[in-house]
Design a protein around this motif. Sequence first.
Motif, PDB file in Angstrom:
ATOM      1  N   VAL A  21      21.933  56.549  -0.168  1.00  0.00           N
ATOM      2  CA  VAL A  21      20.919  57.194   0.661  1.00  0.00           C
ATOM      3  C   VAL A  21      20.276  56.151   1.571  1.00  0.00           C
ATOM      4  O   VAL A  21      20.097  56.387   2.773  1.00  0.00           O
ATOM      5  CB  VAL A  21      19.854  57.913  -0.202  1.00  0.00           C
ATOM      6  N   PHE A  22      19.942  54.988   1.024  1.00  0.00           N
ATOM      7  CA  PHE A  22      19.332  53.900   1.779  1.00  0.00           C
ATOM      8  C   PHE A  22      20.207  53.513   2.972  1.00  0.00           C
ATOM      9  O   PHE A  22      19.726  53.359   4.094  1.00  0.00           O
ATOM     10  CB  PHE A  22      19.106  52.712   0.845  1.00  0.00           C
ATOM     11  N   GLU A  23      21.506  53.367   2.742  1.00  0.00           N
ATOM     12  CA  GLU A  23      22.419  52.990   3.813  1.00  0.00           C
ATOM     13  C   GLU A  23      22.534  54.091   4.861  1.00  0.00           C
ATOM     14  O   GLU A  23      22.666  53.810   6.049  1.00  0.00           O
ATOM     15  CB  GLU A  23      23.782  52.623   3.239  1.00  0.00           C
ATOM     16  N   LEU A  24      22.476  55.350   4.446  1.00  0.00           N
ATOM     17  CA  LEU A  24      22.517  56.447   5.406  1.00  0.00           C
ATOM     18  C   LEU A  24      21.232  56.522   6.229  1.00  0.00           C
ATOM     19  O   LEU A  24      21.256  56.916   7.393  1.00  0.00           O
ATOM     20  CB  LEU A  24      22.800  57.768   4.692  1.00  0.00           C
ATOM     21  N   LEU A  25      20.115  56.128   5.629  1.00  0.00           N
ATOM     22  CA  LEU A  25      18.856  56.065   6.373  1.00  0.00           C
ATOM     23  C   LEU A  25      18.953  55.054   7.514  1.00  0.00           C
ATOM     24  O   LEU A  25      18.329  55.224   8.561  1.00  0.00           O
ATOM     25  CB  LEU A  25      17.695  55.675   5.452  1.00  0.00           C
ATOM     26  N   ALA A  26      19.744  54.021   7.323  1.00  0.00           N
ATOM     27  CA  ALA A  26      19.912  52.991   8.350  1.00  0.00           C
ATOM     28  C   ALA A  26      20.463  53.560   9.647  1.00  0.00           C
ATOM     29  O   ALA A  26      20.225  53.014  10.720  1.00  0.00           O
ATOM     30  CB  ALA A  26      20.837  51.884   7.841  1.00  0.00           C
ATOM     31  N   TYR A  27      21.192  54.635   9.555  1.00  0.00           N
ATOM     32  CA  TYR A  27      21.810  55.250  10.728  1.00  0.00           C
ATOM     33  C   TYR A  27      20.997  56.423  11.260  1.00  0.00           C
ATOM     34  O   TYR A  27      21.467  57.170  12.100  1.00  0.00           O
ATOM     35  CB  TYR A  27      23.245  55.666  10.394  1.00  0.00           C
ATOM     36  N   GLY A  28      19.791  56.575  10.740  1.00  0.00           N
ATOM     37  CA  GLY A  28      18.919  57.639  11.228  1.00  0.00           C
ATOM     38  C   GLY A  28      19.320  59.025  10.771  1.00  0.00           C
ATOM     39  O   GLY A  28      18.939  60.017  11.392  1.00  0.00           O
ATOM     40  N   SER A  29      20.053  59.116   9.684  1.00  0.00           N
ATOM     41  CA  SER A  29      20.503  60.411   9.172  1.00  0.00           C
ATOM     42  C   SER A  29      19.326  61.239   8.678  1.00  0.00           C
ATOM     43  O   SER A  29      18.397  60.716   8.066  1.00  0.00           O
ATOM     44  CB  SER A  29      21.491  60.216   8.020  1.00  0.00           C
ATOM     45  N   THR A  30      19.374  62.529   8.939  1.00  0.00           N
ATOM     46  CA  THR A  30      18.346  63.441   8.443  1.00  0.00           C
ATOM     47  C   THR A  30      18.636  63.782   6.987  1.00  0.00           C
ATOM     48  O   THR A  30      19.746  63.522   6.487  1.00  0.00           O
ATOM     49  CB  THR A  30      18.325  64.746   9.255  1.00  0.00           C
ATOM     50  N   ASN A  31      17.661  64.404   6.320  1.00  0.00           N
ATOM     51  CA  ASN A  31      17.893  64.839   4.933  1.00  0.00           C
ATOM     52  C   ASN A  31      19.070  65.802   4.865  1.00  0.00           C
ATOM     53  O   ASN A  31      19.878  65.735   3.934  1.00  0.00           O
ATOM     54  CB  ASN A  31      16.639  65.505   4.365  1.00  0.00           C
ATOM     55  N   ALA A  32      19.165  66.707   5.840  1.00  0.00           N
ATOM     56  CA  ALA A  32      20.269  67.674   5.848  1.00  0.00           C
ATOM     57  C   ALA A  32      21.618  66.967   5.987  1.00  0.00           C
ATOM     58  O   ALA A  32      22.591  67.306   5.294  1.00  0.00           O
ATOM     59  CB  ALA A  32      20.079  68.685   6.975  1.00  0.00           C
ATOM     60  N   GLU A  33      21.695  65.976   6.863  1.00  0.00           N
ATOM     61  CA  GLU A  33      22.948  65.230   7.050  1.00  0.00           C
ATOM     62  C   GLU A  33      23.307  64.445   5.794  1.00  0.00           C
ATOM     63  O   GLU A  33      24.471  64.409   5.388  1.00  0.00           O
ATOM     64  CB  GLU A  33      22.822  64.286   8.244  1.00  0.00           C
ATOM     65  N   ILE A  34      22.311  63.826   5.188  1.00  0.00           N
ATOM     66  CA  ILE A  34      22.558  63.058   3.964  1.00  0.00           C
ATOM     67  C   ILE A  34      23.008  63.987   2.844  1.00  0.00           C
ATOM     68  O   ILE A  34      23.949  63.682   2.113  1.00  0.00           O
ATOM     69  CB  ILE A  34      21.305  62.260   3.552  1.00  0.00           C
ATOM     70  N   SER A  35      22.351  65.143   2.719  1.00  0.00           N
ATOM     71  CA  SER A  35      22.724  66.072   1.649  1.00  0.00           C
ATOM     72  C   SER A  35      24.145  66.581   1.841  1.00  0.00           C
ATOM     73  O   SER A  35      24.893  66.713   0.877  1.00  0.00           O
ATOM     74  CB  SER A  35      21.733  67.233   1.548  1.00  0.00           C
ATOM     75  N   GLU A  36      24.535  66.838   3.072  1.00  0.00           N
ATOM     76  CA  GLU A  36      25.909  67.294   3.329  1.00  0.00           C
ATOM     77  C   GLU A  36      26.907  66.182   3.023  1.00  0.00           C
ATOM     78  O   GLU A  36      27.940  66.419   2.398  1.00  0.00           O
ATOM     79  CB  GLU A  36      26.056  67.734   4.786  1.00  0.00           C
ATOM     80  N   HIS A  37      26.581  64.970   3.444  1.00  0.00           N
ATOM     81  CA  HIS A  37      27.473  63.830   3.227  1.00  0.00           C
ATOM     82  C   HIS A  37      27.664  63.533   1.738  1.00  0.00           C
ATOM     83  O   HIS A  37      28.777  63.279   1.290  1.00  0.00           O
ATOM     84  CB  HIS A  37      26.916  62.599   3.934  1.00  0.00           C
TER      85      HIS A  37
END
Length: 123
Positions: A21-37
Motif C-alpha cells: 500500500v505504501f509503495e502504491l501511495l508513492a504513485y498517487g493511487s487512490t483507495n479505489a485503485e489500490i483496492s482493485e490492484h
Amino acid sequence: MPDWTQVLHRVPSLTSRELEVFELLAYGSTNAEISEHLVVTERTVRAHTGSILSKLGLRSRLTASLAAFAYTQKVALPPGNAEASASPKMDLRKKDLTRKQEYRHRPGTGRDQGPDFDPSAHF
C-alpha cells in the motif's frame, strides 16, 4: 529535509501488505485503485493506510505519499545503511496488469467478468 523524510528508517516495521500500500501511495493511487490492484476492499485499504500513518508517525495521507515517493525513488534514504534497506523501484503498470490478468481471467474466481475479459481465451 522535510519532516516526512525523517521517518523513512521506520519503513521496515511495515508488514508486507502495508508496504505494498505504501509503495502504491508513492504513485498517487487512490483507495479505489489500490483496492482493485490488491484485490481487497477500500475499507481494508483505509485500515492499512491508517496503520502506515501510525507506524511511521505521519499525520496525513499526503505526507505518507511524499515519504513513499522519496523511499521508492531513493530521493531521500533512511539514515544508516540506507542503500541496503531502500525498496527497489517498482514497475507498477506491469505488476498491476499481471495481477489483474491473472485474477480476472482465472475461471471460477467469480471475478472473471472484468472489462478485459475474453471468454474465448478459456474455451
